[in-house]
Design an enzyme around this catalytic site. Structure first.
Site, PDB file in Angstrom:
ATOM      1  N   CYS A  67     -10.897   3.853   0.413  1.00 54.48           N
ATOM      2  CA  CYS A  67     -10.797   3.563  -1.019  1.00 54.48           C
ATOM      3  C   CYS A  67     -10.485   2.088  -1.310  1.00 54.48           C
ATOM      4  CB  CYS A  67      -9.740   4.453  -1.655  1.00 54.48           C
ATOM      5  SG  CYS A  67      -8.186   4.479  -0.747  1.00 54.48           S
ATOM      6  N   HIS A 122      -5.622   1.622  -7.283  1.00 47.76           N
ATOM      7  CA  HIS A 122      -5.150   0.623  -6.328  1.00 47.76           C
ATOM      8  C   HIS A 122      -5.448  -0.775  -6.865  1.00 47.76           C
ATOM      9  CE1 HIS A 122      -4.513   3.832  -3.651  1.00 47.76           C
ATOM     10  NE2 HIS A 122      -5.461   3.649  -2.757  1.00 47.76           N
TER      11      HIS A 122
END
Ligand code: A2P
Length: 337
Positions: free
Chosen positions: A131, A244
């Protein structure tokens, strides 16, 4: 091309699985059928999809007889055991774990960057990248096309939902415990995550880097076809539910220019510029949460390193960092080149 495929989601009840369902629904993904697979614990659970109720089934070796595309997101050990079984049964596996990412005969795909690689999958397995790597590359790749990427120094600020439902539950319960004056309990993370930051994601290797950091070091080279690219990184867990953030210093072959760098993002699908520091415009995790785009800001010329830019990129790691990217790969299989 697999027109109107029969699709299975392995790990359909998990954080990423639920998001895959949402992406299939919101993107009107063409489906002949959809099978939801999870552990025995979830078998029989009802899940709403396109106005119908679907029943979760237990994952078994026989789950893939009538499946064209299997989207796996139940962890590396499940992928290692059941991925080859699904592939042997004729399904193309899009695997969200790290199990196959570095295998030479398994493409590692970000559709906006190396979509063509998805069509060469001799083992019937396509890997969905890490990710943090996906989100970082969405910002770096357009700059690479313009200036030629040479080296990256990155620090990540990763949300607890990257650890699945357990990560979210642990942050929530620790915050509750602390504000109510109760002792903090830990199970997902080795130290308290509430009101703290932890410079460890995944296990340490004997290099001193964690496995997550090594993914960042290695996966970008494979995806962008830059085997000599130098990357170093520290991955940090922060008490954020979702999305994130990555701070990057990127050094290039050619001299850089901030306005030319900003212009690179105009033609890149899946990335948006959010960069007006004087007006407090820079992206935060809350800005990207539940969105499809990665958001880039704080672009500036590095004052210490030649031909280098600093930048800050955020992205919803459950969505573009996992579920959306996997569904986009499946769309490539449906739509062809
Ligand atoms: P279950 O909900 O039945 O445990 P997360 O990453 O959010 O923790 O989700 C993990 C996903 O992987 C869940 O859908 C979970 O199903 C699934 N899973 C975990 N272990 C198994 C297993 N042994 N067989 C099938 N699915 C599994």
């Amino acid at each position: 091309m697999i027109k109107n495929p029969r699709v299975a989601i392995v790990g359909a009840t998990g954080a990423v699985g639920v998001e895959i369902l949402s992406c299939l629904e919101s993107r009107n993904f063409p489906l002949a059928s959809l099978k939801l697979l999870a552990s025995r614990r979830s078998a029989g659970k009802q899940v709403a999809f396109r106005g119908e109720m679907l029943t979760v089934e237990e994952l078994t070796k026989d789950s893939f007889q009538d499946v064209d595309i299997a989207l796996f997101s139940a962890g590396g050990s499940i992928s290692l055991e059941y991925g080859p079984i699904a592939a042997a049964a004729g399904a193309v596996v899009v695997d969200n774990s790290s199990a196959f990412r570095q295998d030479a005969d398994v493409p590692l795909v970000v559709p906006e960057i190396n979509g063509d690689a998805a069509f060469n999958h001799p083992r019937n397995i396509i890997a969905n990248p890490n990710c943090t790597t996906i989100i970082t590359l969405m910002a770096l790749y357009p700059l690479h096309l313009k200036f030629g990427l040479k080296m990256v120094v990155a620090s990540s600020y990763q949300a607890v939902s990257g650890s699945g439902q357990h990560g979210i539950a642990e942050l929530e319960s620790q915050v509750r415990a602390i504000v109510n004056g109760h002792p903090v309990e830990m199970s997902t993370y080795p130290r308290q995550i509430a009101f703290n930051v932890l410079p460890q994601i995944d296990k340490f290797t004997d290099t001193g880097y964690t496995k997550e950091e090594l993914k960042m070091l290695n996966e970008g080279r494979k995806i962008m076809g830059l085997p000599e690219l130098k990357v170093t990184c520290t991955c940090v867990r922060v008490p954020v539910y979702r999305s994130h953030s990555i701070s990057c210093v990127a050094q290039f072959e050619k001299p850089v220019d901030v306005e030319a760098a900003k212009a690179c993002f105009a033609g890149m699908p899946g990335v948006k510029l959010m960069d007006d520091p004087a007006a407090n415009v820079w992206p935060t995790p809350l800005d990207s949460t539940n969105g499809d785009d990665c958001l880039v800001g704080r672009i500036r010329k590095d004052l210490a390193i030649d031909n280098a830019l600093n930048l800050w990129v955020v992205g919803d790691q459950v969505r573009k960092g996992a579920a959306l990217n996997a569904v986009q790969i499946a769309e490539l299989l449906v739509n062809g080149k």
